[in-house]
Design a protein around this motif. Structure first.
Motif, short mmCIF file in Angstrom:
data_model
loop_
_atom_site.label_atom_id
_atom_site.label_comp_id
_atom_site.label_asym_id
_atom_site.label_seq_id
_atom_site.Cartn_x
_atom_site.Cartn_y
_atom_site.Cartn_z
N ASN A 6 0.83 -1.21 0.00
CA ASN A 6 0.00 0.00 0.00
C ASN A 6 0.86 1.25 0.00
O ASN A 6 2.05 1.20 0.32
CB ASN A 6 -0.92 -0.01 1.23
CG ASN A 6 -1.93 -1.13 1.13
OD1 ASN A 6 -2.67 -1.23 0.16
ND2 ASN A 6 -1.94 -2.00 2.13
N VAL A 146 -4.24 -5.06 -5.30
CA VAL A 146 -3.41 -3.85 -5.48
C VAL A 146 -2.32 -4.05 -6.53
O VAL A 146 -1.85 -5.16 -6.75
CB VAL A 146 -2.74 -3.41 -4.14
CG1 VAL A 146 -3.77 -2.89 -3.15
CG2 VAL A 146 -1.89 -4.51 -3.53
N ASN A 186 -7.92 0.18 -7.80
CA ASN A 186 -7.81 0.31 -6.34
C ASN A 186 -6.55 1.07 -5.96
O ASN A 186 -6.59 2.03 -5.18
CB ASN A 186 -7.74 -1.08 -5.68
CG ASN A 186 -9.09 -1.76 -5.54
OD1 ASN A 186 -10.12 -1.13 -5.70
ND2 ASN A 186 -9.08 -3.04 -5.24
N SER A 187 -5.40 0.63 -6.51
CA SER A 187 -4.14 1.29 -6.14
C SER A 187 -4.08 2.70 -6.69
O SER A 187 -3.60 3.61 -6.01
CB SER A 187 -2.94 0.48 -6.66
OG SER A 187 -2.69 -0.60 -5.81
N GLN A 190 -6.07 4.81 -4.43
CA GLN A 190 -5.40 4.95 -3.12
C GLN A 190 -4.22 5.92 -3.18
O GLN A 190 -4.04 6.77 -2.31
CB GLN A 190 -4.91 3.57 -2.66
CG GLN A 190 -4.28 3.57 -1.29
CD GLN A 190 -3.59 2.25 -0.98
OE1 GLN A 190 -2.66 1.84 -1.68
NE2 GLN A 190 -4.04 1.57 0.05
N TRP A 191 -3.41 5.81 -4.23
CA TRP A 191 -2.21 6.65 -4.34
C TRP A 191 -2.58 8.10 -4.68
O TRP A 191 -1.97 9.03 -4.15
CB TRP A 191 -1.26 6.07 -5.39
CG TRP A 191 -0.50 4.88 -4.87
CD1 TRP A 191 -1.01 3.66 -4.56
CD2 TRP A 191 0.89 4.81 -4.58
NE1 TRP A 191 -0.02 2.82 -4.11
CE2 TRP A 191 1.16 3.50 -4.11
CE3 TRP A 191 1.95 5.70 -4.69
CZ2 TRP A 191 2.43 3.08 -3.74
CZ3 TRP A 191 3.22 5.29 -4.32
CH2 TRP A 191 3.45 3.99 -3.85
N ASP A 193 -5.36 9.58 -3.93
CA ASP A 193 -6.00 10.14 -2.73
C ASP A 193 -4.94 10.52 -1.70
O ASP A 193 -5.06 11.52 -1.00
CB ASP A 193 -6.98 9.10 -2.15
CG ASP A 193 -7.75 9.65 -0.97
OD1 ASP A 193 -8.40 10.70 -1.12
OD2 ASP A 193 -7.67 9.05 0.13
N PHE A 214 -10.13 2.18 -0.55
CA PHE A 214 -9.14 2.64 -1.53
C PHE A 214 -9.47 4.04 -2.05
O PHE A 214 -8.57 4.80 -2.39
CB PHE A 214 -9.07 1.67 -2.71
CG PHE A 214 -8.52 0.32 -2.34
CD1 PHE A 214 -7.16 0.15 -2.13
CD2 PHE A 214 -9.36 -0.76 -2.19
CE1 PHE A 214 -6.65 -1.09 -1.77
CE2 PHE A 214 -8.85 -2.01 -1.84
CZ PHE A 214 -7.50 -2.18 -1.63
N THR A 215 -10.75 4.38 -2.14
CA THR A 215 -11.11 5.64 -2.82
C THR A 215 -11.02 6.86 -1.91
O THR A 215 -10.94 7.99 -2.41
CB THR A 215 -12.53 5.55 -3.42
OG1 THR A 215 -13.45 5.18 -2.38
CG2 THR A 215 -12.58 4.51 -4.52
N GLY A 216 -11.03 6.66 -0.61
CA GLY A 216 -10.85 7.78 0.32
C GLY A 216 -11.76 8.95 0.06
O GLY A 216 -12.98 8.81 0.05
#
Ligand code: CP
Length: 321
Positions: A6, A146, A186-187, A190-191, A193, A214-216
């Motif tokens: 992550n 991920v 997803n990744s 995540q990144w 965000d 993941f989406t924050g």
């Protein structure tokens, strides 16, 4: 760094981006770190970019590399516990993992989602077995949920090409003929965000909502054309149903609407936006020839940056040995 799964594993993102720029300017600066160290790359699934870029990064760092394609020459592996192994699987992952760990210093694992059992996939069952039983630092080369080496390369690419301090980045679902995992979106979510200076919008048909873990803080916009308005970067990707609202739909194709393909008319709604995709990409489904071949397409520099993201990750792992 003992695991890379992550965005949090990398710590301060600005520092990581600075490190990426430093390595890009001098790819062999840390060649001493990998001397007499061995990377084992294990592929349960096919790859072009991950295979080549990670291997190149390891060579840049002075490492030796072993590559194992589990489905081409190795014993077929059982991954479940409690089964009577009287089928075609000759070896259990629980013996194979420590054996593989004994031959190397770092391990990269590619093991896609099976898309049959959401709980099994989202528990990262295979990747976590490597972390638990190999005794070595482990990084994901696209796991069930991920693809952090890709997302890091995507972030590096956006940083290099952005024209405004806080670009609008749109992750758009696009149609595909096969059910694909959610690891890349997803990744990516995540990144993006986690990067403070990115305005992230995600657009997809109803039913394709990604896991909120993941989406924050990303904004969801179901109207793709509205999402594209004023965007600085368009990141296209297909994914199958994540099963967030309806777990029984996990892994299914819910929409085949070709109106979601990224074309020039939609790109014209953006702020001279750049087109991105992790590759491999199916032209005519995800994106038109015209868009991917345009001067605003970043797919090649994005793929090239996979060498850089892998270099930073391997360097950090070698430093932790
Ligand atoms: N983007 C990516 O991971 O490409 P490969 O599947 O070819 O490794």
């Amino acid at each position: 760094m003992k695991t890379f799964i992550n965005v949090q594993d990398l710590g301060d993102l600005k520092k990581a981006l600075a490190e990426a720029a430093e390595i890009k300017a001098d790819r062999f600066k840390y060649q001493h770190l990998g001397r007499n160290k061995t990377l084992l790359m294990i592929f349960f699934n096919n790859s072009l970019r991950t295979r080549l870029s990670t291997q190149k990064a390891a060579i840049n760092l002075g490492m030796n590399v072993i590559v194992l394609d589990v489905n081409a020459g190795a014993w077929k592996l059982e991954t479940e516990r409690g089964v009577i192994m009287n089928g075609d699987k000759s070896e259990h992952l629980l013996e194979a993992i420590p054996v593989m760990g004994s031959y190397c210093d770092l391990i990269g694992v590619r093991a896609f989602a099976g898309l049959k059992d959401r709980d099994y996939d989202y528990a990262e069952t295979v990747l976590n077995q490597f972390i638990k039983y190999s005794g070595k630092p482990v990084f994901a080369m696209e796991s069930a949920t991920v693809h952090p080496l890709q997302a890091f390369a995507d972030l590096i690419t956006i940083e290099e090409h952005k024209k405004v301090q806080k670009p609008k980045v749109v992750l758009t679902w696009a149609p595909h003929c096969r059910a694909l995992p959610q690891a890349v979106p997803n990744s990516f979510a995540q990144w993006m965000d986690a990067a403070e200076d990115i305005d992230l919008v995600i657009t997809h048909p109803h039913g394709y909502e990604l896991d909120p873990a993941f989406t924050g803080n990303a904004r969801i916009e179901y109207d793709q054309r509205k999402a594209f308005e004023g965007a600085d970067f368009i990141y296209a990707k297909n994914w199958s149903c994540p099963g967030v609202a309806n777990p029984q739909d996990y892994g299914k194709i819910l929409c085949e609407d070709m109106d979601w393909t990224v074309d020039s008319a939609k790109m014209a709604l953006t702020n001279h936006g750049k087109f991105m995709h992790c590759l491999p990409v199916r032209r005519g489904l995800i994106v038109t020839d015209e868009v991917i071949e345009s001067e605003d397409s970043l797919v090649i520099p994005e793929a090239a940056n996979r060498e850089i993201s892998a270099s930073v990750v391997l360097k950090r792992m070698l430093e932790s040995l």
